[in-house]
Design a protein around this motif. Structure first.
Motif, PDB file in Angstrom:
ATOM      1  N   GLU A  30       0.657  -1.134  -0.075  1.00  0.00           N
ATOM      2  CA  GLU A  30       0.000  -0.010   0.110  1.00  0.00           C
ATOM      3  C   GLU A  30       0.849   1.245  -0.052  1.00  0.00           C
ATOM      4  O   GLU A  30       0.579   2.241  -0.758  1.00  0.00           O
ATOM      5  CB  GLU A  30      -0.861  -0.222   1.222  1.00  0.00           C
ATOM      6  CG  GLU A  30      -2.007  -0.964   0.905  1.00  0.00           C
ATOM      7  CD  GLU A  30      -3.207  -0.719   0.153  1.00  0.00           C
ATOM      8  OE1 GLU A  30      -3.115   0.330  -0.255  1.00  0.00           O
ATOM      9  OE2 GLU A  30      -3.921  -1.533   0.008  1.00  0.00           O
ATOM     10  N   ARG A  31       2.177   1.181   0.818  1.00  0.00           N
ATOM     11  CA  ARG A  31       2.779   2.613   0.814  1.00  0.00           C
ATOM     12  C   ARG A  31       3.609   2.723  -0.244  1.00  0.00           C
ATOM     13  O   ARG A  31       3.705   3.954  -0.766  1.00  0.00           O
ATOM     14  CB  ARG A  31       3.567   2.640   1.937  1.00  0.00           C
ATOM     15  CG  ARG A  31       4.729   1.696   2.281  1.00  0.00           C
ATOM     16  CD  ARG A  31       4.999   1.627   3.653  1.00  0.00           C
ATOM     17  NE  ARG A  31       5.967   0.762   4.041  1.00  0.00           N
ATOM     18  CZ  ARG A  31       7.334   0.936   4.239  1.00  0.00           C
ATOM     19  NH1 ARG A  31       7.948   2.292   4.294  1.00  0.00           N
ATOM     20  NH2 ARG A  31       8.225  -0.034   4.566  1.00  0.00           N
ATOM     21  N   VAL A  32       3.905   1.646  -0.861  1.00  0.00           N
ATOM     22  CA  VAL A  32       4.542   1.813  -2.368  1.00  0.00           C
ATOM     23  C   VAL A  32       3.700   2.101  -3.322  1.00  0.00           C
ATOM     24  O   VAL A  32       4.016   3.060  -4.214  1.00  0.00           O
ATOM     25  CB  VAL A  32       5.316   0.165  -2.741  1.00  0.00           C
ATOM     26  CG1 VAL A  32       5.719   0.296  -4.158  1.00  0.00           C
ATOM     27  CG2 VAL A  32       6.243  -0.202  -1.788  1.00  0.00           C
ATOM     28  N   ALA A  33       2.417   1.666  -3.392  1.00  0.00           N
ATOM     29  CA  ALA A  33       1.478   2.008  -4.481  1.00  0.00           C
ATOM     30  C   ALA A  33       0.969   3.561  -4.194  1.00  0.00           C
ATOM     31  O   ALA A  33       1.199   4.389  -5.026  1.00  0.00           O
ATOM     32  CB  ALA A  33       0.284   1.402  -4.171  1.00  0.00           C
ATOM     33  N   ALA A  34       1.016   3.894  -3.065  1.00  0.00           N
ATOM     34  CA  ALA A  34       0.692   5.336  -2.704  1.00  0.00           C
ATOM     35  C   ALA A  34       1.950   6.434  -3.153  1.00  0.00           C
ATOM     36  O   ALA A  34       1.639   7.354  -3.702  1.00  0.00           O
ATOM     37  CB  ALA A  34       0.673   5.794  -1.254  1.00  0.00           C
ATOM     38  N   ALA A  35       3.058   5.913  -2.933  1.00  0.00           N
ATOM     39  CA  ALA A  35       4.270   6.680  -3.607  1.00  0.00           C
ATOM     40  C   ALA A  35       4.363   6.803  -5.127  1.00  0.00           C
ATOM     41  O   ALA A  35       4.664   7.754  -5.366  1.00  0.00           O
ATOM     42  CB  ALA A  35       5.669   6.132  -2.882  1.00  0.00           C
ATOM     43  N   LEU A  36       4.105   5.530  -5.647  1.00  0.00           N
ATOM     44  CA  LEU A  36       4.026   5.403  -7.109  1.00  0.00           C
ATOM     45  C   LEU A  36       2.892   6.472  -7.705  1.00  0.00           C
ATOM     46  O   LEU A  36       3.049   6.983  -8.702  1.00  0.00           O
ATOM     47  CB  LEU A  36       3.932   4.040  -7.644  1.00  0.00           C
ATOM     48  CG  LEU A  36       5.071   3.168  -7.429  1.00  0.00           C
ATOM     49  CD1 LEU A  36       4.578   1.817  -7.533  1.00  0.00           C
ATOM     50  CD2 LEU A  36       6.169   3.545  -8.592  1.00  0.00           C
ATOM     51  N   ALA A  37       1.759   6.256  -6.896  1.00  0.00           N
ATOM     52  CA  ALA A  37       0.649   7.152  -7.444  1.00  0.00           C
ATOM     53  C   ALA A  37       1.055   8.621  -7.563  1.00  0.00           C
ATOM     54  O   ALA A  37       0.567   9.430  -8.319  1.00  0.00           O
ATOM     55  CB  ALA A  37      -0.540   7.110  -6.561  1.00  0.00           C
ATOM     56  N   ASP A  38       1.945   9.115  -6.847  1.00  0.00           N
ATOM     57  CA  ASP A  38       2.419  10.505  -6.644  1.00  0.00           C
ATOM     58  C   ASP A  38       3.627  10.788  -7.344  1.00  0.00           C
ATOM     59  O   ASP A  38       4.302  11.892  -7.594  1.00  0.00           O
ATOM     60  CB  ASP A  38       2.787  10.699  -5.135  1.00  0.00           C
ATOM     61  CG  ASP A  38       1.479  11.145  -4.335  1.00  0.00           C
ATOM     62  OD1 ASP A  38       0.495  11.423  -5.001  1.00  0.00           O
ATOM     63  OD2 ASP A  38       1.784  11.381  -2.997  1.00  0.00           O
ATOM     64  N   SER A  39       4.030   9.770  -8.514  1.00  0.00           N
ATOM     65  CA  SER A  39       5.388   9.903  -8.958  1.00  0.00           C
ATOM     66  C   SER A  39       5.267   9.876 -10.444  1.00  0.00           C
ATOM     67  O   SER A  39       4.558   9.281 -11.044  1.00  0.00           O
ATOM     68  CB  SER A  39       6.202   8.767  -8.276  1.00  0.00           C
ATOM     69  OG  SER A  39       7.197   8.378  -9.026  1.00  0.00           O
ATOM     70  N   GLU A  40       6.462  10.161 -11.085  1.00  0.00           N
ATOM     71  CA  GLU A  40       6.450   9.992 -12.684  1.00  0.00           C
ATOM     72  C   GLU A  40       7.181   8.378 -12.511  1.00  0.00           C
ATOM     73  O   GLU A  40       7.288   7.946 -13.817  1.00  0.00           O
ATOM     74  CB  GLU A  40       7.501  10.809 -13.211  1.00  0.00           C
ATOM     75  CG  GLU A  40       7.056  12.295 -13.136  1.00  0.00           C
ATOM     76  CD  GLU A  40       5.961  12.476 -14.148  1.00  0.00           C
ATOM     77  OE1 GLU A  40       6.289  12.365 -15.400  1.00  0.00           O
ATOM     78  OE2 GLU A  40       4.736  12.898 -13.666  1.00  0.00           O
ATOM     79  N   THR A  41       7.611   7.821 -11.672  1.00  0.00           N
ATOM     80  CA  THR A  41       8.156   6.670 -11.881  1.00  0.00           C
ATOM     81  C   THR A  41       7.274   5.435 -11.921  1.00  0.00           C
ATOM     82  O   THR A  41       6.098   5.536 -11.295  1.00  0.00           O
ATOM     83  CB  THR A  41       9.073   6.275 -10.644  1.00  0.00           C
ATOM     84  OG1 THR A  41      10.004   7.245 -10.270  1.00  0.00           O
ATOM     85  CG2 THR A  41       9.832   4.878 -10.720  1.00  0.00           C
ATOM     86  N   VAL A  42       7.169   4.478 -12.793  1.00  0.00           N
ATOM     87  CA  VAL A  42       6.547   3.498 -13.351  1.00  0.00           C
ATOM     88  C   VAL A  42       6.931   2.061 -12.859  1.00  0.00           C
ATOM     89  O   VAL A  42       8.283   1.832 -13.077  1.00  0.00           O
ATOM     90  CB  VAL A  42       6.105   3.660 -14.960  1.00  0.00           C
ATOM     91  CG1 VAL A  42       5.237   2.582 -15.094  1.00  0.00           C
ATOM     92  CG2 VAL A  42       5.602   4.689 -15.242  1.00  0.00           C
ATOM     93  N   PRO A  43       6.343   1.426 -12.252  1.00  0.00           N
ATOM     94  CA  PRO A  43       6.817   0.318 -11.670  1.00  0.00           C
ATOM     95  C   PRO A  43       6.881  -0.966 -12.972  1.00  0.00           C
ATOM     96  O   PRO A  43       5.813  -0.771 -13.894  1.00  0.00           O
ATOM     97  CB  PRO A  43       5.965  -0.616 -10.383  1.00  0.00           C
ATOM     98  CG  PRO A  43       4.475   0.269 -11.000  1.00  0.00           C
ATOM     99  CD  PRO A  43       4.890   1.706 -11.410  1.00  0.00           C
ATOM    100  N   GLU A  44       7.247  -1.835 -12.772  1.00  0.00           N
ATOM    101  CA  GLU A  44       7.232  -2.862 -13.764  1.00  0.00           C
ATOM    102  C   GLU A  44       6.620  -4.183 -13.349  1.00  0.00           C
ATOM    103  O   GLU A  44       6.764  -4.693 -12.217  1.00  0.00           O
ATOM    104  CB  GLU A  44       8.815  -3.418 -14.407  1.00  0.00           C
ATOM    105  CG  GLU A  44       9.824  -3.898 -13.188  1.00  0.00           C
ATOM    106  CD  GLU A  44      10.849  -4.637 -13.755  1.00  0.00           C
ATOM    107  OE1 GLU A  44      11.128  -4.773 -14.971  1.00  0.00           O
ATOM    108  OE2 GLU A  44      11.717  -4.963 -13.142  1.00  0.00           O
ATOM    109  N   ILE A  45       5.775  -4.939 -14.368  1.00  0.00           N
ATOM    110  CA  ILE A  45       5.496  -6.343 -13.985  1.00  0.00           C
ATOM    111  C   ILE A  45       6.822  -7.212 -14.190  1.00  0.00           C
ATOM    112  O   ILE A  45       6.965  -7.017 -15.573  1.00  0.00           O
ATOM    113  CB  ILE A  45       4.491  -6.960 -14.717  1.00  0.00           C
ATOM    114  CG1 ILE A  45       3.177  -6.002 -14.059  1.00  0.00           C
ATOM    115  CG2 ILE A  45       4.027  -8.132 -14.415  1.00  0.00           C
ATOM    116  CD1 ILE A  45       1.902  -6.256 -14.953  1.00  0.00           C
ATOM    117  N   ASN A  46       7.506  -7.841 -13.401  1.00  0.00           N
ATOM    118  CA  ASN A  46       8.753  -8.576 -13.649  1.00  0.00           C
ATOM    119  C   ASN A  46       8.597  -9.792 -13.470  1.00  0.00           C
ATOM    120  O   ASN A  46       8.110 -10.431 -12.837  1.00  0.00           O
ATOM    121  CB  ASN A  46       9.591  -7.811 -12.540  1.00  0.00           C
ATOM    122  CG  ASN A  46      11.115  -8.486 -12.566  1.00  0.00           C
ATOM    123  OD1 ASN A  46      11.180  -9.792 -12.361  1.00  0.00           O
ATOM    124  ND2 ASN A  46      12.231  -7.775 -12.863  1.00  0.00           N
TER     125      ASN A  46
END
Ligand SMILES: [Zn+2]
Ligand SMILES: [Zn+2]
Length: 270
Positions: A174-190
């Motif tokens: 949840e906290r990673v998701a919240a940080a990503l939602a506020d950011s230009e960084t995009v996670p990968e499905i790895n």
């Protein structure tokens, strides 16, 4: 465009670049990004000594240039950069100097913890295991908040290791998701361990909704080190994406380096 944004060549711990390109063609990809390991500073775990793209990226760039006329697929000149919390300035300098088309930021270690090998956790207490995992997610959030990276690599890496498996909690995601939602960084499905020990992609598919609920976008990365891995993992990435209704983010949103900017007008600045 069908793209695999995460693959390794002999410029770190992968396979020869032409063979990886041919495998990407056979996998039906339109584009592959070579993301050899890179780290701005030395560390206690010897990663810089083992994987020093900092010294060889220019040679790899020439190899990529030679490959491009010999393949129909797009080849990106990128890097998987280890995030080190107290070396953000050095990392920014490295990225500015190397000018990769994009950079994946990955937490491979944090403080005393190495998340690439299970050895140090086998005899560790429950508390130590949980502390190691919590520290990992602290570093992931910091990596996202640093704004240094276009892509966030394999975001629940500790799950790869049997002694740390199951210690990641919903609140961590949840906290990673919240940080990503506020950011230009995009996670990968790895898909780095989709057929091995872990048997699933990163992040945990059970947690994908936590990201999708916040409109976090994803890109796809096989994290292949050998040609056969690209061919075997790309279909798995596609099926996870389809299952969750994920349309991978167009690559022109990721390409931020000089070469990337010349390929597309809509590349955002960072
Ligand atoms: Zn990695
Ligand atoms: Zn990798």
């Amino acid at each position: 465009m069908r793209a695999d944004l995460h693959a390794h060549t002999t410029y770190s711990d992968g396979s020869p670049l032409p063979a990886m390109c041919r495998a990407a063609e056979r996998a039906g990809l339109d584009a592959v990004g070579f993301t050899d390991h890179c780290i701005a500073v030395g560390d206690d775990f010897g990663r810089r000594e083992r994987y020093d793209l900092t010294e060889t990226y220019e040679r790899r760039r020439e190899a990529i240039e030679r490959m491009r006329p010999r393949t129909d697929i797009t080849v990106w000149d990128a890097a998987e950069v280890s995030y080190v919390a107290d070396a953000e300035a050095e990392t920014a300098e490295l990225l500015a100097a190397a000018d990769f088309e994009y950079a994946i930021g990955s937490v491979h270690f944090a403080g005393p913890y190495d998340y690439t090998s299970p050895g140090q956790y086998v005899d560790a207490s429950e508390e130590t295991r949980r502390a190691a995992v919590e520290r990992y997610f602290d570093a992931v959030v910091a990596a996202v908040e640093s704004g240094l990276f276009d892509v966030l690599g394999h975001l629940d890496l500790p799950e790869r290791m049997a002694p740390l498996r199951g210690y990641s909690r919903e609140e961590d995601y949840e906290r990673v998701a919240a940080a990503l939602a506020d950011s230009e960084t995009v996670p990968e499905i790895n898909a780095g361990r989709v057929h091995e020990s872990l048997g699933r992609v990163h992040p945990d598919p059970a947690m994908l909704d936590a990201f999708l609920d916040r409109d976090v976008a994803f890109v796809l990365g096989s994290d292949s080190h050998a040609p056969a891995e690209i061919e075997n993992r790309v279909p798995e990435l596609r099926s996870v994406a389809d299952e969750h209704g994920i349309d991978p983010l167009p690559a022109d949103r990721i390409l931020t380096g000089r070469a990337g900017a010349s390929e597309t007008e809509s590349a955002p600045s960072r």
